[in-house]
Design a protein around this motif. Structure first.
Motif, short mmCIF file in Angstrom:
data_model
loop_
_atom_site.label_atom_id
_atom_site.label_comp_id
_atom_site.label_asym_id
_atom_site.label_seq_id
_atom_site.Cartn_x
_atom_site.Cartn_y
_atom_site.Cartn_z
N GLN A 153 26.01 7.63 2.81
CA GLN A 153 26.67 6.59 3.62
C GLN A 153 26.89 5.34 2.76
O GLN A 153 27.93 4.70 2.81
CB GLN A 153 25.78 6.25 4.81
N LYS B 98 29.61 8.53 7.90
CA LYS B 98 30.04 7.16 8.20
C LYS B 98 30.02 6.31 6.93
O LYS B 98 29.45 6.68 5.91
CB LYS B 98 29.07 6.54 9.21
N SER C 19 30.85 -0.43 8.73
CA SER C 19 31.93 -0.87 9.64
C SER C 19 32.74 -2.03 9.06
O SER C 19 33.91 -2.18 9.38
CB SER C 19 31.33 -1.28 10.98
N LEU D 152 32.68 1.45 14.72
CA LEU D 152 31.96 2.60 14.17
C LEU D 152 32.54 3.91 14.69
O LEU D 152 32.55 4.91 13.97
CB LEU D 152 30.48 2.48 14.57
#
Lengths: 330, 256
Positions: free
Chosen positions: A56, A122, A125, A287
């Motif tokens: 990530q 992910k 953000s 997100l």
């Protein structure tokens, strides 16, 4: 923070009594501040969790190139252009160290890219927000890299050796990045009225998204306890956010910028600022793929990868020819 | 041929050529930053772009001094219009794919290095110093671009096809680079810049050898597209400058 929500498997932290002898010995090493190295035994959950966190983080470095590279061709002077290019190139280098660190845990870079491109993995953000003026490049360096450093300095002491060592190198470069961002903001904030306006506008837009970088509030952060027990997370989200606010408020004041929070006030008793929490609905929306630039950011990565396929295949084909030629010669 | 320039304006023009080549190619390469076909390539091409911006600063700073009108490197980069730019047409070609980008880099590097090597012997000390510093960087640029066009030319069928079509597309833009200029004969006779034919010969040798290893066919056409060195550019340069100069043009006099 570049790894905002790292999900952990299992049902929470095991007590010592519930641990197997191997798990217990492992936990003892962590508690004694020893580093865990790639080939050593580790609980499967620790391995998976670390892969998620490091990848990530790596993806964030990669995607994080995009909002800044957006201004390289428009940088206002040759010197600013060179500095920004060097900085964005550093981010790519950070991605490289981190992918390598994750690979030591038994996952390939291609697999991690696949997870990024499919939307399974992910990234932070913050990189789904646009950079609209040159002052945004200052704000990204000052606030975003500032928040990243806040999280990454403690990670130099994280329990997994390759990750900790990567963080040492990364932190050195990040502090240079933050200084360059602050330097841009200083020039803008002391410049013409138009530049001041750009600086305040950038600050207004990046303040709350920067606070979101530390992840959800501790009371809603369900995955933190295990990560902290394993020392792959050192401080809580709220601790780091508080520290960031307390560090940034005087800097903003020095720049002559107004923090976009009417409720911001120094709290003598706690020795820190009280401030308005970011809008967590917005955080989860970003997100979940509904930020201003999610589509563009991911698409840019997917396009780069797909359009680069012939290039990578061409080099592999050449290497294979050389191998065959070598065998024939031998 | 009678030179149309005075000695100092000839030198100024030459320095603009060197600086503008670096600036425009750096701009094109920097458009790949964050979009490269592999992480290592992203880093490499950004790094080359960074070297070229550094060289731009040195050449244009010296150009400003030679001109003597008080213009800085930034003034020259950000406040001239297209017809005052002296870069090669080759370098303002759009990136298209990474193959065209690499081929353009290779064709330029193969000229840039011998030119810089010649300039290290310049009777002008400042020019020799800039060349000395740049040679180190450009030696690597040429090593990398040569290595890649060989491997991709002699790679898969698809990579071969792309490299050949990039070569075919760019070939007519190479002639401009190899032609001698009539800037000022004194620049060569006084050993300020190397003789163009020597640089051209080094280019031909390197390019011919590398293309052979790359299994690529040198195009037969000897048609030359020219204009960049005289300020007559393609439509592309205007857009490069519109983007690059936006802030300086929109906020005149601001300090960044």
């Amino acid at each position: 923070m570049y790894a905002q929500i790292v999900k952990t498997d299992g049902t929470g932290v095991k007590s010592r009594e519930d641990m197997t002898p191997e798990e217990s010995a492992f936990q003892q090493r962590i508690d004694a501040d020893q580093k865990i190295e790639p080939k050593e035994w580790m609980p499967e959950g620790y391995r998976k969790n670390l892969i998620r966190q490091i990848s990530q983080h790596a993806h964030s470095e990669l995607v994080g190139q995009l909002p800044e590279s957006n201004w390289i061709t428009r940088a206002p002077t040759l010197e600013r252009k060179a500095i920004l290019l060097a900085k964005v190139q550093d981010e790519a280098g950070h991605g490289l160290y981190l992918y390598c660190a994750a690979e030591t845990l038994g996952i390939s870079r291609d697999e991690m890219f696949e997870q990024l491109h499919s939307g399974k993995a992910k990234y932070s953000s913050i990189f789904n927000y646009p950079t609209l003026t040159w002052a945004d490049i200052g704000a990204v360096g000052w606030l975003v890299d500032g928040a990243a450093i806040m999280n990454q300095v403690p990670l130099q002491r994280t329990s997994y050796g390759p990750y900790a060592r990567a963080m040492v190198r990364i932190c050195k470069e990040e502090s240079f990045h933050q200084r360059q961002g602050f330097d841009i903001m200083m020039k803008m904030a002391s410049g013409s009225d138009a530049q001041k306006r750009m600086a305040q506008d950038a600050f207004d837009r990046f303040w709350y998204p920067s606070l979101m970088m530390f992840g959800p509030s501790d009371k809603d952060s369900v995955h933190s306890a295990q990560s902290m027990a394993w020392r792959i997370k050192i401080n809580t989200n709220d601790e780091l956010r508080q520290k960031f606010v307390d560090q940034t408020v005087p800097q903003a004041k020095y720049l002559g910028l107004t923090v976009p929070d009417e409720n911001l006030i120094w709290n003598e008793e706690k020795g820190g600022h009280d401030f308005t929490e970011p809008d967590w609905d917005e955080f989860y929306a970003v997100l979940g793929g509904n930020g201003p630039c999610n589509k563009e950011r991911l698409q840019a990565r997917v396009t780069a990868w797909n359009e680069g396929e012939w290039f990578r295949d061409g080099l592999l084909a050449n290497a294979a020819k050389k191998c065959t030629a070598g065998e024939v010669a031998a | 041929m009678v030179s149309k320039h005075t000695a100092s304006s000839g030198l100024f023009e030459f320095l603009l050529q060197m600086g503008d080549n670096c600036l425009v190619l750096a701009h094109r390469n920097s458009q790949w930053c964050g979009h490269g076909p592999a992480l290592e390539e992203d880093i490499a091409i950004s790094n080359i772009s960074l070297d070229l911006i550094g060289q731009t600063q040195l050449w244009l700073e010296l150009a400003g001094e030679v001109e003597g009108a008080g213009r800085s490197a930034d003034d020259l980069a950000y406040l001239r219009d297209a017809f005052d730019f002296r870069n090669l047409l080759l370098l303002e070609r759009p990136n298209e794919d990474f193959g065209l980008t690499l081929m353009r880099q290779f064709l330029f590097d193969a000229w840039h290095l011998p030119m810089l090597k010649g300039l290290t012997q310049s009777s002008n000390k400042r020019i020799a110093e800039i060349a000395e510093k740049s040679v180190k960087e450009v030696t690597y640029h040429l090593e990398r671009s040569t290595d890649l066009i060989i491997r991709l030319g002699d790679g898969s069928a698809e990579s071969h096809r792309r490299m050949q079509s990039s070569l075919d597309e760019l070939w007519s833009y190479t002639g401009e680079m190899l032609e001698s200029d009539d800037l000022d004969p004194a620049l060569i006779s006084e050993c300020v810049v190397p003789a163009g034919d020597k640089v051209a010969e080094a280019w031909r040798q390197h390019v011919t050898a590398a293309l052979k290893l790359a299994t690529l066919i040198k195009p037969e056409s000897d048609f030359v597209r020219r204009g960049g060195k005289n300020g007559i550019h393609s439509e592309h340069l205007g857009f490069v400058l519109a983007e690059m100069q936006f802030l300086q043009r929109a906020y005149p006099g601001a300090v960044w």
